[in-house]
Write a protein that holds these residues in place. Structure first.
Motif, PDB file in Angstrom:
ATOM      1  N   TRP A   1       0.820  -1.215   0.000  1.00 44.20           N
ATOM      2  CA  TRP A   1       0.000   0.000   0.000  1.00 44.20           C
ATOM      3  C   TRP A   1       0.852   1.263   0.000  1.00 44.20           C
ATOM      4  O   TRP A   1       0.362   2.353  -0.323  1.00 44.20           O
ATOM      5  CB  TRP A   1      -0.905   0.020   1.230  1.00 44.20           C
ATOM      6  CG  TRP A   1      -0.176  -0.211   2.530  1.00 44.20           C
ATOM      7  CD1 TRP A   1       0.015  -1.392   3.170  1.00 44.20           C
ATOM      8  CD2 TRP A   1       0.496   0.782   3.325  1.00 44.20           C
ATOM      9  NE1 TRP A   1       0.749  -1.216   4.320  1.00 44.20           N
ATOM     10  CE2 TRP A   1       1.054   0.116   4.444  1.00 44.20           C
ATOM     11  CE3 TRP A   1       0.667   2.152   3.213  1.00 44.20           C
ATOM     12  CZ2 TRP A   1       1.766   0.783   5.429  1.00 44.20           C
ATOM     13  CZ3 TRP A   1       1.386   2.824   4.190  1.00 44.20           C
ATOM     14  CH2 TRP A   1       1.924   2.147   5.281  1.00 44.20           C
ATOM     15  N   TYR A   2       2.120   1.142   0.359  1.00 40.40           N
ATOM     16  CA  TYR A   2       2.980   2.322   0.420  1.00 40.40           C
ATOM     17  C   TYR A   2       3.150   2.955  -0.963  1.00 40.40           C
ATOM     18  O   TYR A   2       3.214   4.184  -1.087  1.00 40.40           O
ATOM     19  CB  TYR A   2       4.344   1.926   0.987  1.00 40.40           C
ATOM     20  CG  TYR A   2       5.389   3.013   0.900  1.00 40.40           C
ATOM     21  CD1 TYR A   2       5.387   4.082   1.783  1.00 40.40           C
ATOM     22  CD2 TYR A   2       6.387   2.971  -0.083  1.00 40.40           C
ATOM     23  CE1 TYR A   2       6.340   5.084   1.694  1.00 40.40           C
ATOM     24  CE2 TYR A   2       7.337   3.964  -0.170  1.00 40.40           C
ATOM     25  CZ  TYR A   2       7.311   5.015   0.721  1.00 40.40           C
ATOM     26  OH  TYR A   2       8.252   6.005   0.626  1.00 40.40           O
ATOM     27  N   THR A   3       3.190   2.137  -2.002  1.00 39.41           N
ATOM     28  CA  THR A   3       3.375   2.673  -3.353  1.00 39.41           C
ATOM     29  C   THR A   3       2.193   3.537  -3.759  1.00 39.41           C
ATOM     30  O   THR A   3       2.365   4.616  -4.356  1.00 39.41           O
ATOM     31  CB  THR A   3       3.568   1.522  -4.348  1.00 39.41           C
ATOM     32  OG1 THR A   3       4.678   0.722  -3.928  1.00 39.41           O
ATOM     33  CG2 THR A   3       3.832   2.049  -5.744  1.00 39.41           C
ATOM     34  N   ARG A   4       0.974   3.103  -3.440  1.00 33.03           N
ATOM     35  CA  ARG A   4      -0.210   3.895  -3.805  1.00 33.03           C
ATOM     36  C   ARG A   4      -0.265   5.207  -3.032  1.00 33.03           C
ATOM     37  O   ARG A   4      -0.580   6.261  -3.594  1.00 33.03           O
ATOM     38  CB  ARG A   4      -1.466   3.063  -3.548  1.00 33.03           C
ATOM     39  CG  ARG A   4      -1.558   1.811  -4.417  1.00 33.03           C
ATOM     40  CD  ARG A   4      -2.907   1.151  -4.280  1.00 33.03           C
ATOM     41  NE  ARG A   4      -3.133   0.661  -2.918  1.00 33.03           N
ATOM     42  CZ  ARG A   4      -2.813  -0.561  -2.506  1.00 33.03           C
ATOM     43  NH1 ARG A   4      -2.242  -1.412  -3.347  1.00 33.03           N
ATOM     44  NH2 ARG A   4      -3.057  -0.941  -1.269  1.00 33.03           N
ATOM     45  N   VAL A   5       0.054   5.146  -1.734  1.00 31.71           N
ATOM     46  CA  VAL A   5       0.066   6.383  -0.940  1.00 31.71           C
ATOM     47  C   VAL A   5       1.150   7.330  -1.439  1.00 31.71           C
ATOM     48  O   VAL A   5       0.943   8.550  -1.546  1.00 31.71           O
ATOM     49  CB  VAL A   5       0.265   6.044   0.552  1.00 31.71           C
ATOM     50  CG1 VAL A   5       0.426   7.313   1.374  1.00 31.71           C
ATOM     51  CG2 VAL A   5      -0.906   5.226   1.072  1.00 31.71           C
ATOM     52  N   ARG A   6       2.284   6.793  -1.772  1.00 34.43           N
ATOM     53  CA  ARG A   6       3.395   7.615  -2.264  1.00 34.43           C
ATOM     54  C   ARG A   6       3.038   8.295  -3.578  1.00 34.43           C
ATOM     55  O   ARG A   6       3.325   9.485  -3.774  1.00 34.43           O
ATOM     56  CB  ARG A   6       4.631   6.737  -2.434  1.00 34.43           C
ATOM     57  CG  ARG A   6       5.888   7.471  -2.869  1.00 34.43           C
ATOM     58  CD  ARG A   6       7.049   6.498  -2.946  1.00 34.43           C
ATOM     59  NE  ARG A   6       8.284   7.176  -3.281  1.00 34.43           N
ATOM     60  CZ  ARG A   6       8.688   7.416  -4.521  1.00 34.43           C
ATOM     61  NH1 ARG A   6       7.943   7.014  -5.539  1.00 34.43           N
ATOM     62  NH2 ARG A   6       9.830   8.046  -4.749  1.00 34.43           N
TER      63      ARG A   6
END
Length: 452
Positions: free
Chosen positions: A273-278
């Motif tokens: 999920w970090y990639t989408r938030v980033r």
């Protein structure tokens, strides 16, 4: 200098990603001030840095007073000081007159401003309330600010070091592959030249090479890289920074001929999920590090004085900054593991690592004792004597033992440790005569003050 629009100044001077406080509350004001300040030639980045320091020290003076109005004005001055601190870098990028000394001056003045403001803010509250918690809060603010920037610089240094090592190993591997390809091409060319000479000799002799001499098929020639081409290493972090809206797998497929190295594969694998938030944050130029040193300072020196909750704001900001720093350290630890994996793939370790050298097994003292005794010839053949270079500490022959010490007999003389000949019956020690002294009491008489 010709007049520029605000949008043009933002495009030329603003960073591609920055802290959310800077993007939302500083850049809209700083770019408009920059459009006006850039018209004057005497306004240089270093002078703006000095101005930011003086405004910050003025904010510290108001913090030291400690009353409500002084805290509000001090918070406003601190925000103005931070805006000027951002303008100096933007002005350097706009005019192209930045310098290494200016970057160092900006960094040092930032630390001085934070130190004086922290001591003044907490010291002023301590003088008004006499609570020791404010003194502890001052130490926490200074320590965390120092830790944040020192840790950031060290992690950046280590990441650049890892990149340099990967590029070096990749270049060495490409050079070795090119050398091997060149050697193979030279061997192929030599083989073909030999075949041509043989065929020419056979033609001169009037023989048919097709029926007389079997022709060997030459080895296929490998494709050689271009003479001016250099091995190129592309890092996934740079690709994601330049293309924030594209997935990592897509970028890796369309990276071209360069070798893509991903030093954050484990972190993205554990937290998908970090990639989408980033990506969502980078569309607005906001970096994923939401609580950095900038937000930490703004909450303590602006939000806390404005709402009148300095101690609680400091505690919450310290906890959030500590949590984000732990996340950064964890991410860096995973990055070092990815670096080790990449280095193992580029330069695998030899298979003999961790094994014992062959020559250490030589020698009869290393062999296994057979169940039945062997003939002398077989013993010498199966258990040869070790060579000096194999085991220098091994002695194949028994060494003579020292003679035991013998007690000297009576009537003889022997050599003492002092080197002189002493009779055996000589007494080493003699009794010391003791003289008995009798104490005599003498009366004390008045007179000349002496004992009679």
């Amino acid at each position: 200098m010709r007049k520029l629009s605000v949008r043009a100044v933002q495009k030329l001077t603003c960073k591609k990603r920055d802290a959310w406080w800077t993007v939302l509350l500083v850049d809209p004001v700083a770019t408009r001030m920059l459009c006006w300040l850039a018209r004057f030639r005497f306004v240089t980045p270093n002078r703006v840095t000095w101005a930011a320091l003086f405004v910050g020290l003025g904010s510290a003076g108001l913090f030291l007073r400690g009353d409500r109005m002084s805290l509000i004005i001090g918070a406003a001055l601190y925000h103005l000081s931070f805006i000027l601190d951002c303008i100096d870098g933007k002005l350097a990028r706009l005019k192209g007159n930045g310098s290494v000394f200016g970057g160092w001056l900006d960094y040092v003045f930032d630390r001085i401003r934070v130190l004086f403001c922290a001591l003044a803010l907490m010291g002023g509250q301590y003088l008004r309330t006499h609570e020791a918690y404010f003194l502890l809060a001052a130490l926490v603010v200074v320590f965390l600010d120092m830790l944040r920037y020192v840790d950031a610089l060290q992690i950046y240094k280590m990441r650049m070091s890892m990149r340099t090592k990967i590029e070096k190993v990749t270049a060495e591997r490409k050079a070795a592959e090119a050398k091997a390809a060149a050697e193979q091409a030279a061997k192929t060319e030599q083989f073909e030249q030999t075949q041509r000479l043989l065929r020419a000799r056979q033609v001169q002799q009037g023989l048919q090479a097709r029926h007389q001499t079997p022709q060997s098929r030459p080895a296929p020639q490998q494709a050689q890289p271009a003479a001016g081409a250099e091995p190129k290493v592309v890092f996934m972090e740079d690709l994601l920074r330049e293309n924030p809206g594209i997935e990592a797998d897509v970028l890796k497929q369309h990276a071209g001929t360069g070798e893509v190295v991903d030093l954050h594969a484990q972190f993205r694998g554990r937290f998908p999920w970090y990639t989408r938030v980033r990506q969502a944050l980078l569309r607005s130029r906001i970096r994923p590090h939401l609580i950095s040193g900038i937000e930490f300072q703004m909450f303590i020196f602006i939000v806390g004085p404005l709402i009148g909750q300095i101690l609680w704001t400091t505690a919450v900001s310290a906890v959030l900054l500590g949590l984000f720093e732990l996340v950064i350290m964890y991410k860096f630890w995973l990055s070092t593991r990815d670096f080790t994996r990449v280095m193992d793939d580029l330069a695998p370790a030899p298979q003999t690592v961790g094994t014992v050298a062959d020559h250490l097994f030589a020698g009869r003292h290393r062999g296994r004792v057979p169940a039945e005794p062997l003939p002398p010839a077989d013993v010498e053949e199966r258990f040869p004597a070790p060579q000096p270079y194999e085991d220098p500490g091994f002695h194949p022959y028994p060494q003579p033992e020292p003679e035991p010490y013998q007690q000297p007999q009576a009537g003889y003389t022997y050599v003492s440790p002092l080197g002189s000949y002493v009779p055996a019956d000589h007494q080493a020690t003699q009794p010391i005569p003791v003289q008995v002294v009798q104490r005599v009491e003498q009366p004390w008489t008045e007179g000349d003050g002496r004992l009679r």
